[in-house]
Design a protein around this motif. Structure first.
Motif, PDB file in Angstrom:
ATOM      1  N   GLU A 182       0.952  -1.108  -0.002  1.00 58.41           N
ATOM      2  CA  GLU A 182       0.028   0.014   0.105  1.00 58.41           C
ATOM      3  C   GLU A 182       0.677   1.186   0.006  1.00 58.41           C
ATOM      4  O   GLU A 182       0.608   2.132  -0.719  1.00 58.41           O
ATOM      5  N   GLU A 183       1.956   1.197   0.843  1.00 54.28           N
ATOM      6  CA  GLU A 183       2.783   2.375   0.917  1.00 54.28           C
ATOM      7  C   GLU A 183       3.429   2.531  -0.696  1.00 54.28           C
ATOM      8  O   GLU A 183       3.597   3.641  -1.160  1.00 54.28           O
ATOM      9  N   VAL A 184       3.898   1.579  -1.218  1.00 53.67           N
ATOM     10  CA  VAL A 184       4.322   1.551  -2.629  1.00 53.67           C
ATOM     11  C   VAL A 184       3.297   2.285  -3.412  1.00 53.67           C
ATOM     12  O   VAL A 184       3.594   2.933  -4.404  1.00 53.67           O
TER      13      VAL A 184
ATOM     14  N   ALA B 159      -3.390   3.745   6.239  1.00 52.65           N
ATOM     15  CA  ALA B 159      -2.046   3.637   5.641  1.00 52.65           C
ATOM     16  C   ALA B 159      -2.076   5.057   4.762  1.00 52.65           C
ATOM     17  O   ALA B 159      -0.959   5.606   4.446  1.00 52.65           O
ATOM     18  N   PHE B 160      -3.220   5.376   4.170  1.00 60.96           N
ATOM     19  CA  PHE B 160      -3.146   6.584   3.242  1.00 60.96           C
ATOM     20  C   PHE B 160      -2.871   7.921   4.050  1.00 60.96           C
ATOM     21  O   PHE B 160      -1.837   8.643   3.633  1.00 60.96           O
ATOM     22  N   PHE B 161      -3.028   7.818   5.156  1.00 57.15           N
ATOM     23  CA  PHE B 161      -2.566   9.037   6.036  1.00 57.15           C
ATOM     24  C   PHE B 161      -1.420   8.837   6.346  1.00 57.15           C
ATOM     25  O   PHE B 161      -0.749  10.008   6.818  1.00 57.15           O
ATOM     26  N   ASP B 162      -0.654   7.626   6.661  1.00 59.80           N
ATOM     27  CA  ASP B 162       0.599   7.642   6.895  1.00 59.80           C
ATOM     28  C   ASP B 162       1.569   7.852   5.788  1.00 59.80           C
ATOM     29  O   ASP B 162       2.673   8.749   6.096  1.00 59.80           O
ATOM     30  N   VAL B 163       1.197   7.784   4.658  1.00 61.96           N
ATOM     31  CA  VAL B 163       1.952   8.028   3.380  1.00 61.96           C
ATOM     32  C   VAL B 163       1.856   9.360   3.021  1.00 61.96           C
ATOM     33  O   VAL B 163       2.697   9.843   2.359  1.00 61.96           O
ATOM     34  N   THR B 164       0.445   9.729   2.657  1.00 61.87           N
ATOM     35  CA  THR B 164       0.206  11.154   2.190  1.00 61.87           C
ATOM     36  C   THR B 164       0.724  12.165   3.160  1.00 61.87           C
ATOM     37  O   THR B 164       0.277  12.312   4.427  1.00 61.87           O
ATOM     38  N   PRO B 165       1.372  13.099   2.589  1.00 62.85           N
ATOM     39  CA  PRO B 165       1.943  14.261   3.394  1.00 62.85           C
ATOM     40  C   PRO B 165       0.580  15.399   3.748  1.00 62.85           C
ATOM     41  O   PRO B 165      -0.158  15.558   2.950  1.00 62.85           O
ATOM     42  N   SER B 166       0.602  15.894   4.926  1.00 58.76           N
ATOM     43  CA  SER B 166      -0.224  16.806   5.332  1.00 58.76           C
ATOM     44  C   SER B 166       0.020  17.988   4.346  1.00 58.76           C
ATOM     45  O   SER B 166       1.143  18.565   4.246  1.00 58.76           O
TER      46      SER B 166
END
Length: 187
Positions: free
Chosen positions: A36-38, A179-186
Motif C-alpha cells: 500500500e505504501e508503494v 495507511a493513506f494518512f501515514d503515506v500522504t503528507p499533510s
C-alpha cells in the motif's frame, strides 16, 4: 486527575469492544502495508500533462448538471453578452438617425454651413421614434431575462456541482485506509 482516569478507562473499554473490531476490519486494506505504501507513492508522484485542467473542468461541469441544462446556461450567457453589446449598438444607430431628414438637408444648399448636429436634427422629431424605442425596450427586456437566467443558473447549478464534488472528496477521505494518512503528507 480523576476526570482523566475516567476518560482513559472509557477509551480502553471502547478500543476493546466488538464494535471497534468490526470497524477496524472494514477499514483494513486488502494489500499489505508495504504494498500500500508503494502504491500510494506511485499515486502521489506528480506528473504534469497537458489538458489536465480541461479534464477537471469537464468533470466539474458534469457534476453540475446534465448537458442540456449546462448548454442552456451557456446559451443564456452568450445571449446576455450579445444583448449588452446590442444596447450600445442600437443607441448609436438611433442617435445616427437623428430626425430622419439628414439626406434631405444634405441635398438642400441652404444647410451647407450648418454643424453635423443641426444636419442630423433632433431624435424626438424622428417619425420612427416609436420603432427605436420599441427595439431598445425589447433589447433591455431580453437582457434582463437572460441576465436573470444566467445568474440563477450559475448560482444554483455551480453550487450543486461544488457540493457534490466536496461530498465525494469527503467520503473518499473518510473511507480511506489508515495507511493513506501515514503515506500522504499533510497539506
Amino acid at each position: 486527575g480523576g476526570h482523566y482516569a475516567h476518560m482513559a478507562l472509557y477509551d480502553a473499554k471502547r478500543n476493546d469492544s466488538k464494535v471497534k473490531q468490526t470497524r477496524r476490519n472494514r477499514t483494513e486494506s486488502v494489500m499489505s502495508i508495504k504494498e500500500e505504501e508503494v502504491q500510494q507513492k506511485l499515486n502521489n508522484a506528480e506528473t504534469s500533462s497537458k489538458g489536465e485542467g480541461w479534464a477537471t473542468l469537464i468533470k466539474y461541469l458534469k457534476e453540475c448538471g446534465n448537458v442540456f441544462i449546462m448548454t442552456f446556461i451557456f446559451f443564456s450567457i452568450v445571449v446576455f453578452v450579445i444583448t449588452r453589446l446590442m444596447t450600445a449598438i442600437w443607441v448609436q444607430i438611433w442617435m445616427d438617425a437623428g430626425d430622419g431628414l439628414e439626406e434631405y438637408r444634405k441635398q438642400n444648399t441652404s444647410f451647407s454651413e450648418v454643424s453635423k448636429l443641426e444636419l442630423k436634427g433632433l431624435i424626438n422629431d424622428n417619425p420612427k421614434l416609436w420603432l427605436y424605442q420599441l427595439v431598445y425596450g425589447l433589447i433591455i427586456l431580453a437582457m434582463l431575462v437572460f441576465g436573470f437566467l444566467k445568474g440563477a443558473g450559475l448560482l444554483i447549478k455551480l453550487m450543486e456541482g461544488s457540493l457534490k464534488i466536496h461530498q465525494k472528496m469527503l467520503n473518499s477521505i473518510m473511507r480511506s485506509p489508515m495507511a493513506f494518512f501515514d503515506v500522504t503528507p499533510s497539506g
